[in-house]
Design an enzyme around this catalytic site. Structure first.
Site, PDB file in Angstrom:
ATOM      1  N   HIS A 123      -4.650   6.321  -1.139  1.00 20.34           N
ATOM      2  CA  HIS A 123      -5.291   6.181   0.168  1.00 20.34           C
ATOM      3  C   HIS A 123      -4.308   6.428   1.302  1.00 20.34           C
ATOM      4  O   HIS A 123      -4.722   6.681   2.439  1.00 20.34           O
ATOM      5  CB  HIS A 123      -5.873   4.765   0.288  1.00 20.34           C
ATOM      6  CG  HIS A 123      -7.239   4.717   0.893  1.00 20.34           C
ATOM      7  ND1 HIS A 123      -8.079   5.819   1.002  1.00 20.34           N
ATOM      8  CD2 HIS A 123      -7.944   3.673   1.435  1.00 20.34           C
ATOM      9  CE1 HIS A 123      -9.221   5.456   1.571  1.00 20.34           C
ATOM     10  NE2 HIS A 123      -9.161   4.164   1.847  1.00 20.34           N
ATOM     11  N   TYR A 147      -5.271  -0.934   9.619  1.00 12.11           N
ATOM     12  CA  TYR A 147      -5.969  -0.772   8.346  1.00 12.11           C
ATOM     13  C   TYR A 147      -6.997   0.351   8.497  1.00 12.11           C
ATOM     14  O   TYR A 147      -7.472   0.653   9.588  1.00 12.11           O
ATOM     15  CB  TYR A 147      -6.603  -2.069   7.836  1.00 12.11           C
ATOM     16  CG  TYR A 147      -5.567  -3.067   7.372  1.00 12.11           C
ATOM     17  CD1 TYR A 147      -4.996  -2.950   6.110  1.00 12.11           C
ATOM     18  CD2 TYR A 147      -5.133  -4.085   8.215  1.00 12.11           C
ATOM     19  CE1 TYR A 147      -4.013  -3.846   5.690  1.00 12.11           C
ATOM     20  CE2 TYR A 147      -4.152  -4.977   7.807  1.00 12.11           C
ATOM     21  CZ  TYR A 147      -3.590  -4.850   6.534  1.00 12.11           C
ATOM     22  OH  TYR A 147      -2.613  -5.716   6.128  1.00 12.11           O
ATOM     23  N   ASN A 159     -14.102   5.912   5.461  1.00 13.07           N
ATOM     24  CA  ASN A 159     -14.163   4.898   6.516  1.00 13.07           C
ATOM     25  C   ASN A 159     -13.181   5.140   7.652  1.00 13.07           C
ATOM     26  O   ASN A 159     -13.450   4.783   8.802  1.00 13.07           O
ATOM     27  CB  ASN A 159     -13.941   3.509   5.927  1.00 13.07           C
ATOM     28  CG  ASN A 159     -15.121   3.030   5.106  1.00 13.07           C
ATOM     29  OD1 ASN A 159     -16.264   3.403   5.374  1.00 13.07           O
ATOM     30  ND2 ASN A 159     -14.863   2.223   4.092  1.00 13.07           N
ATOM     31  N   TYR A 162       0.809  -1.222   0.000  1.00 13.67           N
ATOM     32  CA  TYR A 162       0.000   0.000   0.000  1.00 13.67           C
ATOM     33  C   TYR A 162       0.841   1.270   0.000  1.00 13.67           C
ATOM     34  O   TYR A 162       0.286   2.374  -0.006  1.00 13.67           O
ATOM     35  CB  TYR A 162      -0.926   0.010   1.217  1.00 13.67           C
ATOM     36  CG  TYR A 162      -1.920  -1.129   1.226  1.00 13.67           C
ATOM     37  CD1 TYR A 162      -2.973  -1.165   0.328  1.00 13.67           C
ATOM     38  CD2 TYR A 162      -1.800  -2.176   2.140  1.00 13.67           C
ATOM     39  CE1 TYR A 162      -3.887  -2.210   0.334  1.00 13.67           C
ATOM     40  CE2 TYR A 162      -2.708  -3.233   2.156  1.00 13.67           C
ATOM     41  CZ  TYR A 162      -3.746  -3.237   1.248  1.00 13.67           C
ATOM     42  OH  TYR A 162      -4.653  -4.272   1.253  1.00 13.67           O
ATOM     43  N   ASN A 164     -10.146   1.013   7.960  1.00 17.07           N
ATOM     44  CA  ASN A 164     -11.486   0.923   8.548  1.00 17.07           C
ATOM     45  C   ASN A 164     -11.509   0.838  10.069  1.00 17.07           C
ATOM     46  O   ASN A 164     -12.557   1.033  10.679  1.00 17.07           O
ATOM     47  CB  ASN A 164     -12.234  -0.289   7.977  1.00 17.07           C
ATOM     48  CG  ASN A 164     -12.526  -0.136   6.500  1.00 17.07           C
ATOM     49  OD1 ASN A 164     -12.169   0.861   5.882  1.00 17.07           O
ATOM     50  ND2 ASN A 164     -13.182  -1.122   5.928  1.00 17.07           N
TER      51      ASN A 164
END
EC number: 3.1.1.29
Length: 202
Positions: A24, A70, A118, A19, A72
């Site tokens: 993001h 993460y 989120n 990632y 969320n």
């Protein structure tokens, strides 16, 4: 920078090399640059489910937090850090990507809803309030068509910036850092106006 104004900077993103440098993870990218400029290294903190780094000393000490939970579940790490370090909500700034803003735009808010993000939603749930500062960094949308945008959202936010986009993003990151370094207890509105009106070619 006064201690009653800023104690904790939180960058949102997803952990793991797969990632790194994705849209993001732009919140992580800002914190990594702040750490580089201040010669501090992130270390794992299992008790708050995140990586932390601190710079400055005494009343001017500021901590950086990149949750390892993460996106969320970011709020879990933020709440644990807030309680462990005994911070107040008004001493927190969250840096987060925003698909509703074009690349090159920044939006600063002192409170508000999650806007469908989120990570912010999780923080609001865990803190029990939406009254904390957040700095939204535009990453643009994959399409103006709502149906196409919805189908491409995941691939867009988990995709990486192009070389051309990175040039723009670097200007944005440097402007954000410059503003963060000059925050005091009585100039938040001025800083907000500066960031909200910023254009990369200024």
């Amino acid at each position: 920078m006064l201690s009653d104004e800023l104690k904790l900077l939180v960058g949102l993103g997803n952990p793991g090399t797969e990632y790194e440098k994705t849209r993001h993870n732009v919140g992580f990218m800002v914190l990594e640059e702040i750490a580089r400029k201040n010669n501090c290294s992130f270390r794992e903190s299992k008790k708050i489910f995140g990586r932390t780094c601190e710079y400055g000393s005494g009343i001017e000490k500021t901590r950086l937090l990149m949750p390892n939970t993460y996106m969320n579940e970011s709020g879990k790490s933020v709440r644990l850090a807030k309680d462990w370090f005994n911070f107040q909500n008004n001493q927190l700034i969250v840096l987060v990507d925003d698909m509703d803003l074009p690349l090159g735009k920044i939006r600063v808010r002192s409170k508000g809803s999650s806007g469908g993000h989120n990570g912010l939603k999780s923080i609001i749930n865990h803190l029990g309030t939406a009254e904390f500062k957040r700095l939204k960094i535009g990453i643009g949308a994959p399409s103006n068509d709502q149906q196409e945008r919805k189908s491409k959202t995941v691939s867009h936010v988990l995709g990486r910036f192009s070389k051309e986009e990175f040039i723009i993003l670097n200007f944005i990151i440097q402007e954000i850092i410059s503003c963060i370094e000059s925050i005091t207890s009585n100039n938040w509105e001025k800083i907000s106006t500066r960031l909200n009106s910023y254009k990369p070619d200024n």
